[in-house]
Design an enzyme around this catalytic site. Sequence first.
Site, PDB file in Angstrom:
ATOM      1  N   LYS A 174      -6.172   3.500   3.328  1.00 18.47           N
ATOM      2  CA  LYS A 174      -6.384   2.403   2.355  1.00 18.47           C
ATOM      3  C   LYS A 174      -5.161   2.245   1.447  1.00 18.47           C
ATOM      4  CE  LYS A 174     -10.573   0.982   3.481  1.00 18.47           C
ATOM      5  NZ  LYS A 174     -10.736  -0.220   4.306  1.00 18.47           N
TER       6      LYS A 174
ATOM      7  N   TYR B   3     -13.846  11.157   1.489  1.00 19.00           N
ATOM      8  CA  TYR B   3     -13.241   9.915   1.998  1.00 19.00           C
ATOM      9  C   TYR B   3     -12.127  10.238   3.003  1.00 19.00           C
ATOM     10  CZ  TYR B   3     -12.389   4.906   1.950  1.00 19.00           C
ATOM     11  OH  TYR B   3     -12.276   3.583   2.315  1.00 19.00           O
TER      12      TYR B   3
HETATM   13  P1  NAD Z   1     -19.403  -2.566   8.341  1.00 20.64           P
HETATM   14  O1  NAD Z   1     -19.696  -1.441   9.271  1.00 20.64           O
HETATM   15  O2  NAD Z   1     -20.453  -3.566   8.138  1.00 20.64           O
HETATM   16  O3  NAD Z   1     -18.054  -3.301   8.731  1.00 20.64           O
HETATM   17  C1  NAD Z   1     -16.978  -2.647   9.382  1.00 20.64           C
HETATM   18  C2  NAD Z   1     -16.537  -3.586  10.468  1.00 20.64           C
HETATM   19  O4  NAD Z   1     -15.372  -3.081  11.136  1.00 20.64           O
HETATM   20  C3  NAD Z   1     -17.630  -3.787  11.541  1.00 20.64           C
HETATM   21  O5  NAD Z   1     -17.927  -5.145  11.659  1.00 20.64           O
HETATM   22  C4  NAD Z   1     -16.962  -3.273  12.806  1.00 20.64           C
HETATM   23  O6  NAD Z   1     -17.368  -4.001  13.951  1.00 20.64           O
HETATM   24  C5  NAD Z   1     -15.506  -3.539  12.466  1.00 20.64           C
HETATM   25  N1  NAD Z   1     -14.582  -2.863  13.372  1.00 20.64           N
HETATM   26  C6  NAD Z   1     -14.424  -1.531  13.574  1.00 20.64           C
HETATM   27  N2  NAD Z   1     -13.508  -1.345  14.542  1.00 20.64           N
HETATM   28  C7  NAD Z   1     -13.079  -2.566  14.941  1.00 20.64           C
HETATM   29  C8  NAD Z   1     -12.161  -3.033  15.918  1.00 20.64           C
HETATM   30  N3  NAD Z   1     -11.474  -2.212  16.710  1.00 20.64           N
HETATM   31  N4  NAD Z   1     -11.968  -4.376  16.042  1.00 20.64           N
HETATM   32  C9  NAD Z   1     -12.667  -5.253  15.274  1.00 20.64           C
HETATM   33  N5  NAD Z   1     -13.558  -4.870  14.356  1.00 20.64           N
HETATM   34  C10 NAD Z   1     -13.765  -3.532  14.198  1.00 20.64           C
HETATM   35  O7  NAD Z   1     -19.022  -1.857   6.940  1.00 20.64           O
HETATM   36  P2  NAD Z   1     -18.415  -2.458   5.589  1.00 20.64           P
HETATM   37  O8  NAD Z   1     -18.673  -1.411   4.584  1.00 20.64           O
HETATM   38  O9  NAD Z   1     -18.872  -3.841   5.380  1.00 20.64           O
HETATM   39  O10 NAD Z   1     -16.847  -2.423   5.894  1.00 20.64           O
HETATM   40  C11 NAD Z   1     -16.003  -3.548   5.762  1.00 20.64           C
HETATM   41  C12 NAD Z   1     -14.730  -3.142   5.028  1.00 20.64           C
HETATM   42  O11 NAD Z   1     -15.063  -2.859   3.656  1.00 20.64           O
HETATM   43  C13 NAD Z   1     -14.050  -1.887   5.553  1.00 20.64           C
HETATM   44  O12 NAD Z   1     -12.647  -2.068   5.513  1.00 20.64           O
HETATM   45  C14 NAD Z   1     -14.450  -0.829   4.554  1.00 20.64           C
HETATM   46  O13 NAD Z   1     -13.534   0.240   4.481  1.00 20.64           O
HETATM   47  C15 NAD Z   1     -14.426  -1.656   3.297  1.00 20.64           C
HETATM   48  N6  NAD Z   1     -15.124  -1.088   2.140  1.00 20.64           N
HETATM   49  C16 NAD Z   1     -16.405  -0.659   2.239  1.00 20.64           C
HETATM   50  C17 NAD Z   1     -17.041  -0.122   1.143  1.00 20.64           C
HETATM   51  C18 NAD Z   1     -18.457   0.377   1.224  1.00 20.64           C
HETATM   52  O14 NAD Z   1     -18.859   1.130   0.333  1.00 20.64           O
HETATM   53  N7  NAD Z   1     -19.226  -0.030   2.216  1.00 20.64           N
HETATM   54  C19 NAD Z   1     -16.363  -0.032  -0.094  1.00 20.64           C
HETATM   55  C20 NAD Z   1     -15.055  -0.481  -0.178  1.00 20.64           C
HETATM   56  C21 NAD Z   1     -14.442  -1.005   0.957  1.00 20.64           C
END
Ligand code: NAD
Length: 256
Positions: free
Chosen positions: A163, A156
């Site tokens: 985070k 990570y």
């Molecule tokens: P995802 O790739 O679908 O979403 C990430 C988003 O961040 C995308 O829509 C991307 O366009 C956006 N992004 C990146 N840079 C950007 C910028 N400069 N301006 C605007 N938008 C921007 O993936 P996800 O997993 O749905 O991620 C969403 C959130 O959930 C993140 O914060 C991620 O860390 C968190 N998260 C994900 C998981 C997992 O296992 N997928 C678990 C816990 C938390």
Amino acid sequence: MSSTLKGKKGLIVGIANEQSIAWGCAQAFHAAGAELAITYLNDKTEHFVRPLAEKVQARIILPLDVQNENQMSELFQAIEETWDNLDFVLHAVAYAPQKDLHGRVIDCSVSGFLTAMDISCHSLLRLAKGAEPLMKKGGCILTASYYGGEKVVENYGIMGPVKAALESSVRYLAAELGWKGIRVNALSPGPIATRAASGISDFADLMEAACLRSPGCETVSIDSVGAYARFLVSDEARFVTGSTVYIDAGYNIMAG
Ligand code: NAD
């Protein structure tokens, strides 16, 4: 009975495609009666995001790179002109340059650290600042964190410290905005296969390990995150603020 969001207006930042956690939330908000504003990162992602935004009848569909100040102010101007009020915001955005994400935390470059922090953490503060004057009747701001901000999770990397800062920011924002009736919380889902997740090395192993270690031995879905998010932005959750809430099938309670 599920929480109703009838009459509520919400901004969703972070849909990239149908796998996005923000898309699971958008569908749940829409099904509960909320009106939505949805953003997309750039021209490339618009192609994927616009049809989804149309599916949930988003009133506002605009570009937002959170590093672009003009887009940010145009977005809040559009929300003010369309609704004059905002009830909730979902910030589901994360980014770290691959080189810094894949290396040791100790080797993270200054620029990689600042970029990851700016896009994944400080952008929450900027969105909250833009939303604050529009949340005239109070509101709810949600972000998306991960267990790796609390405990060391292999691969990570630099996103762990980012985070941790995000979760701390949630507590400070909650304390600062509480008197206005604005609540701030972090969702902490277990691993889900999304585009952002594909940037983490050996993510499939992480998912499998999480499933095996969780008491229910289950993988989390974007729908289950959406259901919890829908509750949190509803009036029924009015006493929940400053929290990081796990939607991880109980993974976080296990010793390892
Ligand atoms: P995802 O790739 O679908 O979403 C990430 C988003 O961040 C995308 O829509 C991307 O366009 C956006 N992004 C990146 N840079 C950007 C910028 N400069 N301006 C605007 N938008 C921007 O993936 P996800 O997993 O749905 O991620 C969403 C959130 O959930 C993140 O914060 C991620 O860390 C968190 N998260 C994900 C998981 C997992 O296992 N997928 C678990 C816990 C938390």
